[in-house]
Scaffold this motif. Structure first.
Motif, PDB file in Angstrom:
ATOM      1  N   ILE A 126      13.251 -12.121   8.606  1.00 62.48           N
ATOM      2  CA  ILE A 126      13.742 -11.442   9.361  1.00 62.48           C
ATOM      3  C   ILE A 126      15.087 -11.323   8.959  1.00 62.48           C
ATOM      4  O   ILE A 126      16.031  -9.886   9.057  1.00 62.48           O
ATOM      5  N   LEU A 127      15.826 -12.572   9.161  1.00 61.21           N
ATOM      6  CA  LEU A 127      17.177 -12.092   8.331  1.00 61.21           C
ATOM      7  C   LEU A 127      17.481 -11.534   6.430  1.00 61.21           C
ATOM      8  O   LEU A 127      18.553 -10.781   7.022  1.00 61.21           O
ATOM      9  N   ALA A 128      16.496 -12.149   6.322  1.00 66.10           N
ATOM     10  CA  ALA A 128      16.723 -11.001   4.819  1.00 66.10           C
ATOM     11  C   ALA A 128      16.353  -9.508   4.936  1.00 66.10           C
ATOM     12  O   ALA A 128      16.662  -8.902   4.422  1.00 66.10           O
ATOM     13  N   ALA A 129      15.353  -9.272   5.777  1.00 63.59           N
ATOM     14  CA  ALA A 129      15.385  -7.842   6.320  1.00 63.59           C
ATOM     15  C   ALA A 129      16.584  -7.386   6.837  1.00 63.59           C
ATOM     16  O   ALA A 129      16.860  -6.508   6.345  1.00 63.59           O
ATOM     17  N   ALA A 130      16.936  -8.019   7.392  1.00 67.12           N
ATOM     18  CA  ALA A 130      17.854  -7.236   8.556  1.00 67.12           C
ATOM     19  C   ALA A 130      18.998  -6.971   7.681  1.00 67.12           C
ATOM     20  O   ALA A 130      20.111  -6.218   7.187  1.00 67.12           O
TER      21      ALA A 130
END
Length: 133
Positions: free
Chosen positions: A71-75
């Motif tokens: 989730i953090l990488a995508a955001a």
């Protein structure tokens, strides 16, 4: 393009113990995430998306950590930079931070913070001094 995840520690519990650098990173980063809202200093990073739901839904802790990193990488890819606030210090017993630092899709910047271990050592030192050891 690689996104950036700025990781800050929320200290050992007392919001007054969160570093100035962490406060500045929080204030300067509009897209925010907190590992959990179940920490006394989590409110300092709000509004933020928490990962409490992942903890409640996942079958195992490894899945939670992998989900947080995804989730953090995508955001970070979408917004360029995101903030990730964790209890204590990001450098003490934070598996998600270890995984983020190894993740090639993001640049991870760590803002060191006070950990509960610092308080434990300070208390121990005070106890030793008071006992004349």
């Amino acid at each position: 393009m690689t996104g950036r995840v700025v990781v800050v520690g929320l200290g050992p519990g007392d919001p007054r113990l969160v570093s100035v650098a962490a406060h500045e990173a929080i204030a300067g980063t509009p897209h925010r995430f907190v590992r959990t809202t179940r920490h006394p200093s989590a409110g300092l990073a709000l509004p933020a998306r928490s990962f409490d739901d992942l903890y409640e839904q996942a079958d195992d802790i490894a899945s939670v950590y992998a989900g947080i990193v995804e989730i953090l990488a995508a955001a970070a890819a979408e917004h360029g930079e995101v903030l990730y606030a964790v209890p204590g210090s990001p450098l003490v017993a934070e598996r998600t931070v270890e995984l983020l630092r190894a993740e090639p899709r993001v640049e991870t910047v760590v803002v060191p913070s006070l950990s509960f271990l610092d308080l434990a050592w300070a208390q121990r030192a005070a106890t030793v001094r008071s006992q004349g050891m």
